[in-house]
Design a protein around this motif. Structure first.
Motif, PDB file in Angstrom:
ATOM      1  N   VAL A 204       0.811  -1.221   0.000  1.00 42.18           N
ATOM      2  CA  VAL A 204       0.000   0.000   0.000  1.00 42.18           C
ATOM      3  C   VAL A 204       0.850   1.279   0.000  1.00 42.18           C
ATOM      4  CG1 VAL A 204      -1.700   1.354   1.297  1.00 42.18           C
ATOM      5  CG2 VAL A 204      -2.034  -1.105   0.999  1.00 42.18           C
ATOM      6  N   LYS A 205       1.883   1.326   0.867  1.00 45.34           N
ATOM      7  CA  LYS A 205       2.648   2.576   1.001  1.00 45.34           C
ATOM      8  C   LYS A 205       3.342   2.956  -0.309  1.00 45.34           C
ATOM      9  CE  LYS A 205       3.845   2.270   5.824  1.00 45.34           C
ATOM     10  NZ  LYS A 205       4.980   1.964   6.667  1.00 45.34           N
ATOM     11  N   ASP A 206       4.002   1.988  -0.938  1.00 45.53           N
ATOM     12  CA  ASP A 206       4.695   2.272  -2.202  1.00 45.53           C
ATOM     13  C   ASP A 206       3.699   2.720  -3.267  1.00 45.53           C
ATOM     14  OD1 ASP A 206       7.096   1.698  -1.154  1.00 45.53           O
ATOM     15  OD2 ASP A 206       7.300  -0.286  -2.093  1.00 45.53           O
ATOM     16  N   LEU A 207       2.557   2.077  -3.252  1.00 49.81           N
ATOM     17  CA  LEU A 207       1.543   2.402  -4.252  1.00 49.81           C
ATOM     18  C   LEU A 207       1.037   3.842  -4.076  1.00 49.81           C
ATOM     19  CD1 LEU A 207      -0.146   1.353  -6.579  1.00 49.81           C
ATOM     20  CD2 LEU A 207      -1.762   0.433  -4.930  1.00 49.81           C
ATOM     21  N   LEU A 208       0.868   4.259  -2.824  1.00 54.29           N
ATOM     22  CA  LEU A 208       0.400   5.624  -2.575  1.00 54.29           C
ATOM     23  C   LEU A 208       1.420   6.636  -3.106  1.00 54.29           C
ATOM     24  CD1 LEU A 208      -1.139   5.249   0.987  1.00 54.29           C
ATOM     25  CD2 LEU A 208      -2.370   5.708  -1.132  1.00 54.29           C
ATOM     26  N   ASN A 209       2.712   6.337  -2.900  1.00 51.59           N
ATOM     27  CA  ASN A 209       3.768   7.203  -3.432  1.00 51.59           C
ATOM     28  C   ASN A 209       3.691   7.313  -4.943  1.00 51.59           C
ATOM     29  OD1 ASN A 209       5.645   8.458  -1.768  1.00 51.59           O
ATOM     30  ND2 ASN A 209       6.453   6.480  -1.113  1.00 51.59           N
ATOM     31  N   GLU A 210       3.543   6.148  -5.552  1.00 45.45           N
ATOM     32  CA  GLU A 210       3.487   6.085  -7.018  1.00 45.45           C
ATOM     33  C   GLU A 210       2.285   6.870  -7.557  1.00 45.45           C
ATOM     34  OE1 GLU A 210       4.040   1.856  -8.000  1.00 45.45           O
ATOM     35  OE2 GLU A 210       2.637   2.300  -9.646  1.00 45.45           O
ATOM     36  N   MET A 211       1.146   6.707  -6.887  1.00 45.59           N
ATOM     37  CA  MET A 211      -0.069   7.390  -7.337  1.00 45.59           C
ATOM     38  C   MET A 211       0.047   8.907  -7.140  1.00 45.59           C
ATOM     39  SD  MET A 211      -3.220   5.025  -6.107  1.00 45.59           S
ATOM     40  CE  MET A 211      -3.649   3.474  -6.888  1.00 45.59           C
ATOM     41  N   PHE A 212       0.743   9.298  -6.081  1.00 43.36           N
ATOM     42  CA  PHE A 212       0.922  10.725  -5.807  1.00 43.36           C
ATOM     43  C   PHE A 212       1.722  11.374  -6.950  1.00 43.36           C
ATOM     44  CE2 PHE A 212       3.191  14.224  -3.482  1.00 43.36           C
ATOM     45  CZ  PHE A 212       2.065  14.994  -3.245  1.00 43.36           C
ATOM     46  N   ASP A 213       2.811  10.709  -7.345  1.00 42.40           N
ATOM     47  CA  ASP A 213       3.623  11.225  -8.457  1.00 42.40           C
ATOM     48  C   ASP A 213       2.801  11.296  -9.732  1.00 42.40           C
ATOM     49  OD1 ASP A 213       5.804  11.516  -6.935  1.00 42.40           O
ATOM     50  OD2 ASP A 213       6.883   9.749  -7.667  1.00 42.40           O
ATOM     51  N   ARG A 214       2.009  10.270  -9.921  1.00 42.60           N
ATOM     52  CA  ARG A 214       1.219  10.211 -11.142  1.00 42.60           C
ATOM     53  C   ARG A 214       0.226  11.372 -11.223  1.00 42.60           C
ATOM     54  NH1 ARG A 214      -1.782   4.767 -12.907  1.00 42.60           N
ATOM     55  NH2 ARG A 214      -3.236   5.704 -14.352  1.00 42.60           N
ATOM     56  N   ALA A 215      -0.343  11.717 -10.082  1.00 47.33           N
ATOM     57  CA  ALA A 215      -1.309  12.822 -10.055  1.00 47.33           C
ATOM     58  C   ALA A 215      -0.605  14.154 -10.294  1.00 47.33           C
ATOM     59  CB  ALA A 215      -2.018  12.839  -8.709  1.00 47.33           C
ATOM     60  N   LEU A 216       0.602  14.298  -9.735  1.00 47.45           N
ATOM     61  CA  LEU A 216       1.303  15.594  -9.851  1.00 47.45           C
ATOM     62  C   LEU A 216       1.936  15.817 -11.215  1.00 47.45           C
ATOM     63  CD1 LEU A 216       3.217  16.379  -6.559  1.00 47.45           C
ATOM     64  CD2 LEU A 216       1.080  17.329  -7.398  1.00 47.45           C
ATOM     65  N   TYR A 217       2.483  14.742 -11.779  1.00 46.25           N
ATOM     66  CA  TYR A 217       3.229  14.909 -13.029  1.00 46.25           C
ATOM     67  C   TYR A 217       2.506  14.248 -14.183  1.00 46.25           C
ATOM     68  CZ  TYR A 217       6.549  15.888  -9.347  1.00 46.25           C
ATOM     69  OH  TYR A 217       7.131  16.373  -8.221  1.00 46.25           O
ATOM     70  N   HIS A 218       1.319  14.692 -14.454  1.00 46.09           N
ATOM     71  CA  HIS A 218       0.517  14.086 -15.519  1.00 46.09           C
ATOM     72  C   HIS A 218       0.533  14.979 -16.746  1.00 46.09           C
ATOM     73  CE1 HIS A 218      -2.889  12.137 -17.481  1.00 46.09           C
ATOM     74  NE2 HIS A 218      -2.666  11.131 -16.657  1.00 46.09           N
ATOM     75  N   SER A 219       0.461  14.355 -17.933  1.00 44.87           N
ATOM     76  CA  SER A 219       0.522  15.178 -19.156  1.00 44.87           C
ATOM     77  C   SER A 219      -0.714  16.075 -19.307  1.00 44.87           C
ATOM     78  CB  SER A 219       0.691  14.286 -20.387  1.00 44.87           C
ATOM     79  OG  SER A 219      -0.352  13.350 -20.429  1.00 44.87           O
ATOM     80  N   ARG A 220      -1.768  15.811 -18.532  1.00 41.91           N
ATOM     81  CA  ARG A 220      -2.957  16.673 -18.615  1.00 41.91           C
ATOM     82  C   ARG A 220      -2.839  17.911 -17.726  1.00 41.91           C
ATOM     83  NH1 ARG A 220      -7.657  15.307 -20.190  1.00 41.91           N
ATOM     84  NH2 ARG A 220      -8.810  15.836 -18.320  1.00 41.91           N
ATOM     85  N   GLY A 221      -1.757  17.976 -16.937  1.00 48.33           N
ATOM     86  CA  GLY A 221      -1.581  19.153 -16.078  1.00 48.33           C
ATOM     87  C   GLY A 221      -1.294  18.741 -14.648  1.00 48.33           C
ATOM     88  N   ARG A 222      -1.035  19.749 -13.804  1.00 51.04           N
ATOM     89  CA  ARG A 222      -0.671  19.468 -12.423  1.00 51.04           C
ATOM     90  C   ARG A 222      -1.915  19.549 -11.526  1.00 51.04           C
ATOM     91  NH1 ARG A 222       4.626  19.840  -9.986  1.00 51.04           N
ATOM     92  NH2 ARG A 222       4.404  20.163  -7.752  1.00 51.04           N
ATOM     93  N   ALA A 223      -2.139  18.488 -10.803  1.00 47.36           N
ATOM     94  CA  ALA A 223      -3.326  18.446  -9.944  1.00 47.36           C
ATOM     95  C   ALA A 223      -3.122  19.318  -8.709  1.00 47.36           C
ATOM     96  CB  ALA A 223      -3.582  17.004  -9.514  1.00 47.36           C
ATOM     97  N   ASP A 224      -4.180  19.962  -8.240  1.00 45.61           N
ATOM     98  CA  ASP A 224      -4.101  20.665  -6.959  1.00 45.61           C
ATOM     99  C   ASP A 224      -5.075  20.053  -5.952  1.00 45.61           C
ATOM    100  OD1 ASP A 224      -6.585  21.688  -7.752  1.00 45.61           O
ATOM    101  OD2 ASP A 224      -5.663  23.480  -8.604  1.00 45.61           O
ATOM    102  N   PHE A 225      -5.782  19.035  -6.385  1.00 46.56           N
ATOM    103  CA  PHE A 225      -6.643  18.271  -5.466  1.00 46.56           C
ATOM    104  C   PHE A 225      -6.361  16.790  -5.714  1.00 46.56           C
ATOM    105  CE2 PHE A 225     -10.312  15.539  -4.990  1.00 46.56           C
ATOM    106  CZ  PHE A 225     -10.714  15.799  -3.697  1.00 46.56           C
ATOM    107  N   ILE A 226      -5.976  16.079  -4.676  1.00 41.15           N
ATOM    108  CA  ILE A 226      -5.723  14.642  -4.830  1.00 41.15           C
ATOM    109  C   ILE A 226      -6.420  13.913  -3.682  1.00 41.15           C
ATOM    110  CG2 ILE A 226      -3.975  12.817  -5.070  1.00 41.15           C
ATOM    111  CD1 ILE A 226      -1.939  15.076  -5.679  1.00 41.15           C
TER     112      ILE A 226
END
Ligand code: AMP
Length: 253
Positions: free
Chosen positions: A34-56
């Motif tokens: 779970v912990k590693d996955l949360l890290n991975e998902m956090f990066d994915r939300a922040l560095y997405h080609s559709r833009g930078r998320a401000d709500f996760i």
């Protein structure tokens, strides 16, 4: 113990407050992951080609193994289309083979092409009348699914030249969708501006179709075609609530 781990990210505030959808992810993993996955998902939300998320938003929820349903991965095929026109012709034929009426196919393309912004979930469309059965921009968000064995799925897809994160997530989602009661077929293309391969899936197979949308478009979408008189609530409940693990077929080539 298994956990359903979900992420949804938006820009300009939360989805429910009008934020623009950036990305989402759905997994079912053991506690140790779970912990590693949360890290991975956090990066994915922040560095997405559709833009930078401000709500996760993250949700981690225990899943009871005895309530998990297993379904088999759809058989995967690829059609290489020279351009979007050809890709759509292929998609049309595949949907017809799945039992979707011409009127409903035309409506689905019309609905998807008419989107001004990507929805978070999928539209439900009557496979005969072409009528849209859900309303608004939320759609049906398929949740609580994963591959039963990540490694086996990755190897299976590699043998079919389709092992990317996109492909993995899409075949898992599509296999769950087609296992829902009264769902005949699905049409999808991504909201990732660089990813133009879409697919049509049916009870028979999952067909990846190249060039199904224009390069650079950040509007994607999904349509689930359902039989007339289907119980829409039952379909929605299954897709959103039932935990499903997708297995690679025995001896899958
Ligand atoms: P993607 O393949 O992730 O680029 O998603 C393409 C489109 O499919 C999105 O714009 C959404 O409209 C829809 N979508 C994405 N994830 C889901 C999901 N879990 N359930 C239903 N629809 C989805």
């Amino acid at each position: 113990m298994l956990y359903s781990v979900r992420m949804r990210a938006a820009q300009g505030g939360a989805h429910e407050k009008g934020g623009r959808h950036i990305s989402g992810a759905e997994r079912i993993v053991t506690a140790a992951k779970v912990k590693d996955l949360l890290n991975e998902m956090f990066d994915r939300a922040l560095y997405h080609s559709r833009g930078r998320a401000d709500f996760i938003n993250f949700t981690v929820e225990q899943v009871f193994p005895e309530r998990v349903k297993t379904v088999e991965l759809l058989d995967i095929h690829t059609m290489s289309a020279a351009d979007m026109k050809e890709a759509r012709r292929f998609a049309y034929t595949k949907l017809q083979e799945a039992g979707v009426a011409e009127k409903a196919i035309i409506s689905a393309f019309y609905f998807l092409d008419g989107l001004k912004e990507s929805m978070r979930g999928a539209m439900l469309v009557d496979a005969i009348s072409g009528e849209r059965l859900d309303a608004g921009m939320r759609g049906v968000r398929v949740s609580r699914m994963d591959a039963a064995d990540d490694q086996a799925l990755a190897e299976y897809l590699k043998r079919r030249n389709g092992d990317s994160l996109h492909a993995r997530e899409a075949v898992v989602l599509a296999s769950k969708v087609i296992s829902a009661p009264n769902v005949l077929a699905e049409l999808c293309w991504s909201d990732d501006p660089e990813y133009t391969t879409g697919y049509v899936s049916s009870k028979i197979c999952y067909t990846r179709i190249t060039n199904l949308k224009e390069v650079g478009s950040d509007i994607g979408g999904r349509v689930f075609f359902v039989e007339s008189n289907a119980d829409v609530r039952q379909i929605r409940d299954y897709l959103e609530e039932t935990a499903v693990l997708v297995t690679v077929p025995e001896g899958g080539k």
